[in-house]
Motif scaffolding. Structure first.
Motif, PDB file in Angstrom:
ATOM      1  N   UNK A   1     -36.392  12.434  -2.998  1.00  0.00           N
ATOM      2  CA  UNK A   1     -36.009  12.777  -1.410  1.00  0.00           C
ATOM      3  C   UNK A   1     -34.678  12.276  -1.268  1.00  0.00           C
ATOM      4  N   UNK A   2     -33.918  13.024  -0.452  1.00  0.00           N
ATOM      5  CA  UNK A   2     -32.531  12.508   0.073  1.00  0.00           C
ATOM      6  C   UNK A   2     -32.553  12.731   1.676  1.00  0.00           C
ATOM      7  N   UNK A   3     -32.355  11.471   2.268  1.00  0.00           N
ATOM      8  CA  UNK A   3     -32.161  11.566   3.875  1.00  0.00           C
ATOM      9  C   UNK A   3     -30.650  11.423   4.275  1.00  0.00           C
ATOM     10  N   UNK A   4     -30.185  12.163   4.872  1.00  0.00           N
ATOM     11  CA  UNK A   4     -28.822  12.044   5.551  1.00  0.00           C
ATOM     12  C   UNK A   4     -28.752  11.031   6.536  1.00  0.00           C
ATOM     13  N   UNK A   5     -27.402  10.146   6.497  1.00  0.00           N
ATOM     14  CA  UNK A   5     -27.245   9.061   7.479  1.00  0.00           C
ATOM     15  C   UNK A   5     -26.082   9.666   8.135  1.00  0.00           C
ATOM     16  N   UNK A   6     -25.910   9.976   9.300  1.00  0.00           N
ATOM     17  CA  UNK A   6     -24.671  10.622  10.082  1.00  0.00           C
ATOM     18  C   UNK A   6     -24.544  10.448  11.572  1.00  0.00           C
ATOM     19  N   UNK A   7     -23.083  10.350  11.853  1.00  0.00           N
ATOM     20  CA  UNK A   7     -23.030   9.911  13.293  1.00  0.00           C
ATOM     21  C   UNK A   7     -22.789  11.486  13.713  1.00  0.00           C
ATOM     22  N   UNK A   8     -22.598  12.338  13.076  1.00  0.00           N
ATOM     23  CA  UNK A   8     -22.413  13.851  13.168  1.00  0.00           C
ATOM     24  C   UNK A   8     -23.585  14.154  13.967  1.00  0.00           C
TER      25      UNK A   8
END
Length: 141
Positions: free
Chosen positions: A89-96
């Motif tokens: 599992x890959x979780x994206x962390x972003x301010x976008x």
């Protein structure tokens, strides 16, 4: 917290985040939640090296990183030969905003999205969700 404590205690999580303050915050919460193993790296290249060397139950990826960004790292993970590693599992962390990156995240095969600045409760919920062993291969956003 229920019966989820075990899931986190047995988890090995790779965090790729280039912002030092965010690294400290994420580590603080992961430790507070008794995550078994936490590996923190500052750029995408390092993330891929660690991913190749070791087995992780989940990857938290900042999308905006030097050297290789989160999109490129996730693409590499998803093209792995070993099925188990490829399905991590890959979780994206972003301010976008999600609207701007959602299509790309789905196309690459991210499992989920955590907005920054992150809210600990949201991070916790999503970690539990994706570490519970059920197949959440589709983006749940």
């Amino acid at each position: 917290m229920g019966g989820f404590g075990r899931t986190l205690q047995e988890a090995s999580i790779l965090v790729a985040e280039d912002n030092y303050v965010n690294q400290i915050l994420i580590q603080k919460f992961l430790k507070k939640w008794d995550v078994g193993r936490i590996v923190i790296v500052s750029d995408g290249e390092e993330a891929l090296e660690k991913f190749k060397e070791e087995d992780f139950n989940l990857v938290l990826l900042d999308l905006q990183m030097p050297v290789l960004d989160g999109f490129e790292v996730a693409r590499s993970i998803r093209s792995y030969q070993k099925g188990m590693k490829r399905k991590t599992p890959i979780l994206a962390l972003t301010a976008t905003s999600l609207q701007e990156v959602k299509d790309q995240l789905i196309e690459i095969g991210f499992n989920d999205f955590i907005p920054k600045p992150f809210v600990p409760e949201i991070l916790y919920e999503k970690l539990i969700l994706h570490l519970s062993g059920k197949d959440h291969s589709e983006m749940s956003v």
